[in-house]
Design an enzyme around this catalytic site. Structure first.
Site, PDB file in Angstrom:
ATOM      1  N   ASP A  25     -13.213  -8.712  34.180  1.00 57.90           N
ATOM      2  CA  ASP A  25     -13.894  -7.711  35.041  1.00 57.90           C
ATOM      3  C   ASP A  25     -14.585  -8.283  36.285  1.00 57.90           C
ATOM      4  O   ASP A  25     -15.679  -7.822  36.658  1.00 57.90           O
ATOM      5  CB  ASP A  25     -14.923  -6.912  34.217  1.00 57.90           C
ATOM      6  CG  ASP A  25     -14.318  -6.181  33.032  1.00 57.90           C
ATOM      7  OD1 ASP A  25     -13.084  -6.222  32.880  1.00 57.90           O
ATOM      8  OD2 ASP A  25     -15.076  -5.582  32.258  1.00 57.90           O
ATOM      9  N   LYS A 130      -8.779  -1.738  31.194  1.00 57.49           N
ATOM     10  CA  LYS A 130      -9.361  -1.441  29.879  1.00 57.49           C
ATOM     11  C   LYS A 130     -10.455  -0.382  30.012  1.00 57.49           C
ATOM     12  O   LYS A 130     -11.309  -0.480  30.888  1.00 57.49           O
ATOM     13  CB  LYS A 130      -9.918  -2.726  29.252  1.00 57.49           C
ATOM     14  CG  LYS A 130     -11.054  -3.371  30.035  1.00 57.49           C
ATOM     15  CD  LYS A 130     -11.446  -4.671  29.359  1.00 57.49           C
ATOM     16  CE  LYS A 130     -12.672  -5.326  29.856  1.00 57.49           C
ATOM     17  NZ  LYS A 130     -13.887  -4.538  30.010  1.00 57.49           N
ATOM     18  N   CYS A 163     -19.181  -7.084  28.522  1.00 56.12           N
ATOM     19  CA  CYS A 163     -17.731  -7.125  28.311  1.00 56.12           C
ATOM     20  C   CYS A 163     -17.216  -8.496  27.881  1.00 56.12           C
ATOM     21  O   CYS A 163     -16.226  -8.583  27.147  1.00 56.12           O
ATOM     22  CB  CYS A 163     -17.022  -6.627  29.563  1.00 56.12           C
ATOM     23  SG  CYS A 163     -17.296  -4.858  29.798  1.00 56.12           S
TER      24      CYS A 163
HETATM   25  C1  C5J Z   1     -18.962  -5.296  31.987  1.00 58.69           C
HETATM   26  C2  C5J Z   1     -20.588  -3.521  31.986  1.00 58.69           C
HETATM   27  N1  C5J Z   1     -17.819  -5.649  32.539  1.00 58.69           N
HETATM   28  N2  C5J Z   1     -21.622  -4.357  32.091  1.00 58.69           N
HETATM   29  N3  C5J Z   1     -19.319  -3.979  32.032  1.00 58.69           N
HETATM   30  O1  C5J Z   1     -19.695  -6.123  31.455  1.00 58.69           O
HETATM   31  O2  C5J Z   1     -20.792  -2.330  31.865  1.00 58.69           O
END
Ligand code: C5J
Length: 222
Positions: A25, A130, A163
């Site tokens: 991400d 995802k 994540c």
């Molecule tokens: C991730 C989030 N990628 N913090 N998402 O950690 O909502």
């Protein structure tokens, strides 16, 4: 051939041809102003240090011919894969699907959902969209890794305790040996990052190992 990383709590051994670098991400929505992270009230600048470590890992993994997987947390434009509980939680300034300065927040195909240019995927690298925190939830990731004989996963990305940690724990339960790269991950909450590093490698690597990107790159060059 096996490589050995000088890792914590003890050496991590992996064969690059049976390993993948998973970059979680590293999207504009989390790292740039105007995206999802900022709508939640976070200082997105706190994630910037992870970019250099992740870039170092990508260079080393590409040079070693390792499989590279990028993930993007995002939803379908009709939000059919976004649970109302996720969209409705908290008091963000914009909710998932609302229009912001980088397009609709956390929606596939919008500029905000793109991976930041400095870490853009190259042709042939896997990109997994995802809908959840974990990259194994509602995706083909496990099947794709299984088809390539992957047994070891090296993790980079953001955010450490959301994540990245969720995916690492999912991977651990699916039988992968996991290493989290310390300087290639960040959190909006530095204390949470430190807690994750400490807890994954505690109790004899109960969830996995940690090492920094220089140590991983050195192992890949060896
Ligand atoms: C991730 C989030 N990628 N913090 N998402 O950690 O909502």
């Amino acid at each position: 051939m096996s490589q050995i990383v000088d890792a914590r709590p003890f050496a991590y051994e992996f064969a690059p041809e049976r390993a993948a670098l998973v970059v979680i991400d590293m999207q504009r929505d989390f790292l740039e102003p105007g995206g999802f992270g900022e709508t939640l009230g976070n200082d997105v600048g706190l994630l910037a240090p992870a970019i250099a470590g992740t870039a170092r890992l990508l260079r080393a993994a590409r040079a070693a011919g390792m499989l590279i997987v990028h993930t993007r947390e995002c939803h379908r434009p009709d939000l059919s894969d976004c649970p109302p509980a996720k969209r409705g939680r908290g008091a963000p300034s914009l909710r998932i699907g609302d229009v912001g300065p980088m397009g609709r927040i956390l929606i596939a195909g919008e500029p905000g959902a793109d991976i930041i240019p400095a870490l853009a995927p190259l042709a042939g690298e896997l990109v997994i969209d995802k809908p959840g925190k974990g990259a194994f939830h509602a995706t083909d990731l496990h099947a794709l890794l299984g088809a390539r004989g992957v047994t070891h996963l090296l993790f980079a990305g953001v955010t450490t305790e959301v994540c990245v940690q969720t995916t690492m724990r999912e991977a651990n339960d699916r039988g992968y040996d996991c290493l989290l790269v310390e300087d290639a991950t960040d959190s909006y909450f530095p204390a949470f990052k430190q807690a994750v590093l400490d807890m994954v490698r505690a109790q004899g690597a109960i969830v996995g190992w940690t090492a920094d990107s220089h140590q991983v790159a050195a192992a890949l060059r060896a």
